[in-house]
Design an enzyme around this catalytic site. Sequence first.
Site, short mmCIF file in Angstrom:
data_model
loop_
_atom_site.label_atom_id
_atom_site.label_comp_id
_atom_site.label_asym_id
_atom_site.label_seq_id
_atom_site.Cartn_x
_atom_site.Cartn_y
_atom_site.Cartn_z
N PRO A 48 0.83 -1.20 0.00
CA PRO A 48 0.00 0.00 0.00
C PRO A 48 0.86 1.25 0.00
CG PRO A 48 -0.82 -1.57 1.61
CD PRO A 48 0.53 -2.04 1.17
N GLU A 49 0.82 1.98 -1.09
CA GLU A 49 1.50 3.26 -1.21
C GLU A 49 0.41 4.33 -1.34
OE1 GLU A 49 4.59 3.07 -4.26
OE2 GLU A 49 4.74 0.92 -4.00
N ARG A 96 1.39 -9.84 8.04
CA ARG A 96 2.76 -9.79 8.56
C ARG A 96 2.93 -8.95 9.82
NH1 ARG A 96 6.43 -8.97 3.31
NH2 ARG A 96 8.11 -9.05 4.81
#
Length: 291
Positions: A2-3, A125
């Site tokens: 996600p940017e 994660r």
Amino acid sequence: MPELPEVETVKRGLEALIIGKKVQSVTHDNPKSFPNAEGDVQQFLINARITAVRRRAKVLLIDLDNHHSLMVHLKMTGQLVYVAEHARFGAGHPNDSLIHRLPDRSTRVTLAFNDRSHLFFNDQRKFGWVRLMPTVEIPNIDFMRKVGPEPLSDDFTAKEFIQRVRRRSGTNIKAVLLDQTVLAGIGNIYADESLWGAKIHPATLVKNVSDAKLKTLFAKIREVLLLSIEKGGSTDRNYVNAEGKKGSYISFARVFRREGKPCSRCGTIIVKTRVAGRGTHLCPHCQKLVG
DNA sequence: CACTTGACCTGTCCGC
DNA sequence: TGCGGACAGGTCAAGT
């Protein structure tokens, strides 16, 4: 992954879905995913109503009606998925759709709203996090004080971009694009894509990049980010929007994950290498290393 | 100070 | 088939 475009897509989705809703209960499975949850949640989250959803850099801000806000960073594998009660059991979604499986083992935080809908923060994660804090304190936290300008903001000019990049003359240009204190929101995908657009080798030291090239780079950054927002972001592996749906920018990418395929500009085979400690994709013909 | 590398995590893929 | 190891990449701490 996600940017900026992905977080912006989630922000727009949430804006349409959760504003006005009242938080009824909160659960979380991992202290690191929601560090200050214990006391504050009962006091400032339960029964609060959502008034706004904002984005700064790659951080989402969910404002409440009690002068507190939730900050969310998705890092690499984070998702914020809204599930309406009727969507779960009603028509209109394939049965294998993500929303039928939530919560799942990657769910770290669950907000239940008063209308029986839910917002799930999933993060395989565990790098991402949710924090609750007084809204006025947000600009004072370290990250917000240090983070650079928004690339799509009208008052961020090419001139200022060049000035900020030039402060890092001894560093390779890709590392500088990834540095959130130089400008906000660029990650690995859009660094590679915009450098291809500007025909700059990612390992080129800033001092060896001309002002003209940097000006082109600035334009390409904006172009790539805008296109990706239009396509709902990039789904490489985990990313989904607030409705659990994937983005389609990847199919428009020129170099990212295209190693072994021909460059759309010159036909040369795209290669993958390592720059700034990251997997880096480039066209060896269009993006020559100078200096 | 400027810059680079490693740690944080888990799941997947690749080679033996 | 099982298994170790590399890899994925945002950010910060630690190292050079």
